[in-house]
Design a protein around this motif. Structure first.
Motif, short mmCIF file in Angstrom:
data_model
loop_
_atom_site.label_atom_id
_atom_site.label_comp_id
_atom_site.label_asym_id
_atom_site.label_seq_id
_atom_site.Cartn_x
_atom_site.Cartn_y
_atom_site.Cartn_z
N LEU A 154 0.83 -1.20 0.14
CA LEU A 154 -0.09 0.03 -0.02
C LEU A 154 0.88 1.05 0.11
CD1 LEU A 154 -2.81 1.52 0.00
CD2 LEU A 154 -2.69 1.25 2.74
N ARG A 155 1.88 1.49 0.95
CA ARG A 155 2.91 2.43 1.05
C ARG A 155 3.53 2.54 -0.40
NH1 ARG A 155 7.12 2.05 5.44
NH2 ARG A 155 5.47 3.03 6.77
N ARG A 156 4.14 1.27 -0.96
CA ARG A 156 4.86 1.49 -2.28
C ARG A 156 3.86 2.07 -3.55
NH1 ARG A 156 6.45 -1.58 -6.64
NH2 ARG A 156 4.58 -3.23 -6.12
N LYS A 157 3.00 1.40 -3.47
CA LYS A 157 1.86 1.91 -4.47
C LYS A 157 1.33 3.48 -4.46
CE LYS A 157 1.70 -1.85 -7.07
NZ LYS A 157 2.09 -1.91 -8.36
N ARG A 158 1.10 3.74 -3.18
CA ARG A 158 0.63 5.00 -2.97
C ARG A 158 1.71 6.10 -3.27
NH1 ARG A 158 2.06 8.48 0.91
NH2 ARG A 158 3.03 6.94 2.34
N GLU A 159 3.09 5.98 -2.96
CA GLU A 159 4.09 6.95 -3.16
C GLU A 159 4.52 6.96 -4.84
OE1 GLU A 159 7.44 5.14 -0.73
OE2 GLU A 159 6.67 6.38 1.05
N GLU A 160 4.32 5.46 -5.60
CA GLU A 160 4.37 5.50 -6.83
C GLU A 160 3.37 6.34 -7.48
OE1 GLU A 160 3.47 1.68 -9.24
OE2 GLU A 160 5.66 1.53 -8.58
N ALA A 161 2.20 6.39 -6.78
CA ALA A 161 1.17 7.32 -7.65
C ALA A 161 1.33 8.80 -7.28
CB ALA A 161 -0.01 6.95 -6.97
N GLY A 162 2.45 9.17 -6.17
CA GLY A 162 2.79 10.36 -6.03
C GLY A 162 1.45 11.17 -4.94
N LEU A 163 0.94 10.39 -4.19
CA LEU A 163 -0.05 10.64 -3.13
C LEU A 163 0.47 10.70 -1.65
CD1 LEU A 163 -3.00 8.86 -4.71
CD2 LEU A 163 -2.54 11.15 -5.04
N THR A 164 -0.02 11.51 -0.98
CA THR A 164 0.36 11.59 0.45
C THR A 164 -0.82 10.66 1.18
OG1 THR A 164 -1.34 13.45 1.09
CG2 THR A 164 1.17 13.93 0.31
N GLN A 165 -0.49 10.38 2.20
CA GLN A 165 -1.55 9.55 3.07
C GLN A 165 -3.00 10.23 3.04
OE1 GLN A 165 0.24 8.82 6.74
NE2 GLN A 165 1.48 6.98 5.99
N GLU A 219 -0.63 0.97 6.74
CA GLU A 219 0.51 0.89 6.29
C GLU A 219 1.64 0.44 6.99
OE1 GLU A 219 0.56 4.29 2.64
OE2 GLU A 219 1.69 4.55 4.26
N THR A 220 1.28 0.69 8.59
CA THR A 220 2.23 0.35 9.37
C THR A 220 1.73 -1.08 10.28
OG1 THR A 220 1.30 1.92 10.82
CG2 THR A 220 3.52 2.43 9.68
N THR A 221 0.83 -1.58 9.97
CA THR A 221 0.15 -2.84 10.75
C THR A 221 -0.72 -2.54 11.79
OG1 THR A 221 2.15 -3.63 11.80
CG2 THR A 221 2.07 -4.09 9.37
N LEU A 222 -0.79 -1.39 11.76
CA LEU A 222 -1.58 -0.99 13.36
C LEU A 222 -3.07 -1.31 13.24
CD1 LEU A 222 0.30 2.33 14.52
CD2 LEU A 222 0.62 -0.19 15.33
N LYS A 223 -3.56 -1.16 11.88
CA LYS A 223 -4.84 -1.42 11.59
C LYS A 223 -5.01 -2.66 10.49
CE LYS A 223 -7.56 1.41 14.00
NZ LYS A 223 -8.68 0.78 15.07
N VAL A 224 -5.92 -3.28 10.62
CA VAL A 224 -6.17 -4.32 9.65
C VAL A 224 -7.40 -3.93 8.64
CG1 VAL A 224 -7.18 -6.49 8.89
CG2 VAL A 224 -6.03 -6.22 11.19
N PRO A 225 -6.87 -3.90 7.18
CA PRO A 225 -7.96 -3.41 6.21
C PRO A 225 -9.07 -4.26 6.12
CG PRO A 225 -5.63 -4.78 5.13
CD PRO A 225 -5.68 -4.29 6.73
N THR A 226 -10.18 -3.63 5.74
CA THR A 226 -11.26 -4.43 5.15
C THR A 226 -11.40 -4.73 3.97
OG1 THR A 226 -12.54 -2.32 4.86
CG2 THR A 226 -12.63 -3.22 7.39
N ARG A 227 -12.39 -5.59 3.58
CA ARG A 227 -12.50 -5.75 2.05
C ARG A 227 -12.91 -4.41 1.29
NH1 ARG A 227 -12.29 -9.74 -1.44
NH2 ARG A 227 -11.69 -11.15 0.08
N GLU A 228 -13.76 -3.79 1.92
CA GLU A 228 -14.28 -2.56 1.21
C GLU A 228 -13.18 -1.69 0.99
OE1 GLU A 228 -17.73 0.84 1.83
OE2 GLU A 228 -17.16 -0.42 3.47
#
Length: 282
Positions: free
Chosen positions: A21-32, A50-59
């Motif tokens: 997620l971090r890699r693709k976000r930075e690749e797209a030139g977007l901030t969090q 991005e730092t595994t403190l939260k688990v993503p949902t399917r949505e």
């Protein structure tokens, strides 16, 4: 200088999700914050995932795929992430359950996981897992995706009558759960029977168990105790427990009679009661 936590993508599915997620976000030139605005959440949540403190949902995964144009990468990965939140001892069974063509189960304490509502699952899991409750509920609901496959498994459930009367999560939660069970009647791939109290001693006295059948793998038998599960393909065990399950099916109420009983319990035990509305304050 802001410290960026480095992740090892090979450590776990959750670490891999955060890393990508971090890699693709930075690749797209977007901030969090910018990505959060696109997928309708806060930048803080993006950082926590991005730092595994939260688990993503399917949505969340589906929205990120759309925002970053990643061709379903995160949607495919999130299933592994959610399954990894299950207890370690339970994960092998969940993996096989997701692949089964035929599931037969007897449940003496609770509604089978594949048929639980979110509120019911939250009440059950909240007894001992308050710290990571959201993640565990999401993982349980993820298991239910098996019922929405293009070719879902045949699921045959025998519930002990006590399951209907054991109030989990309160009256409204139980009413919703029993209504959900009633909604399964008529679905061609689900059969539900209730084993009534009047049967007395029966072949399921030793506890709940589940049988899994596959198109191209040996049958499996699964049972569990307080904090561990046991799965076996031993032909003798399969033969013995299959016979026991057939006896439970024979002694249980028919699906139609079971639906009538569930509806009656839903109304008599969890329906609107006289005087249950708001009380006036003197």
């Amino acid at each position: 200088m802001v410290h960026i936590r480095e992740l090892d993508p090979s450590a776990s599915p959750l670490d891999y999700f955060g890393y990508e997620l971090r890699r693709k976000r930075e690749e797209a030139g977007l901030t969090q914050k910018e990505l959060g605005g696109i997928v309708f959440c806060t930048g803080s949540l993006i950082g926590q995932i991005e730092t595994t403190l939260k688990v993503p949902t399917r949505e969340f995964a589906e929205r990120v795929d759309a925002a970053l144009m990643t061709d379903g990468c995160f949607t495919r990965l999130v299933g592994l992430v959610l399954r990894s939140q299950l207890p370690t001892w339970f994960q092998p069974f969940a993996d096989m359950e997701a692949k089964a063509a035929y599931i037969s189960t007897y449940q003496c304490q609770l509604v089978y996981g594949l048929l639980q509502t979110e509120a019911y699952a939250r009440a059950v899991l909240g007894v001992e897992h308050g710290d990571h409750l959201d993640e565990l509920v999401a993982a349980r609901l993820e298991r239910q995706r098996a019922l929405r496959r293009e070719q879902p498994p045949v699921v045959w459930v025998v519930l002990d009558e006590g399951v209907l009367h054991r109030e989990i999560g309160g009256r409204e939660v139980m009413r919703e759960q029993l209504a959900h069970l009633l909604a399964t009647f008529g679905k061609p791939w689900i059969e539900l029977q209730v084993l009534p109290f009047s049967v007395g001693q029966h072949a399921g006295m030793m506890g709940s168990f589940t049988g899994l059948r596959f198109d191209d793998h040996p049958d499996l038998h699964y049972s569990e105790n307080y904090d561990s599960g046991h799965m076996t393909a031993n032909p003798q065990v399969i033969r013995k427990r299959s016979l026991g399950y057939a006896r439970l099916q024979a002694e249980a109420l028919s699906p139609r009679e079971s639906a009538t009983l569930i509806a009656r319990v839903m109304e008599e035990s969890y329906g609107e009661q006289p005087g249950s509305g708001p009380r006036s304050v003197a």
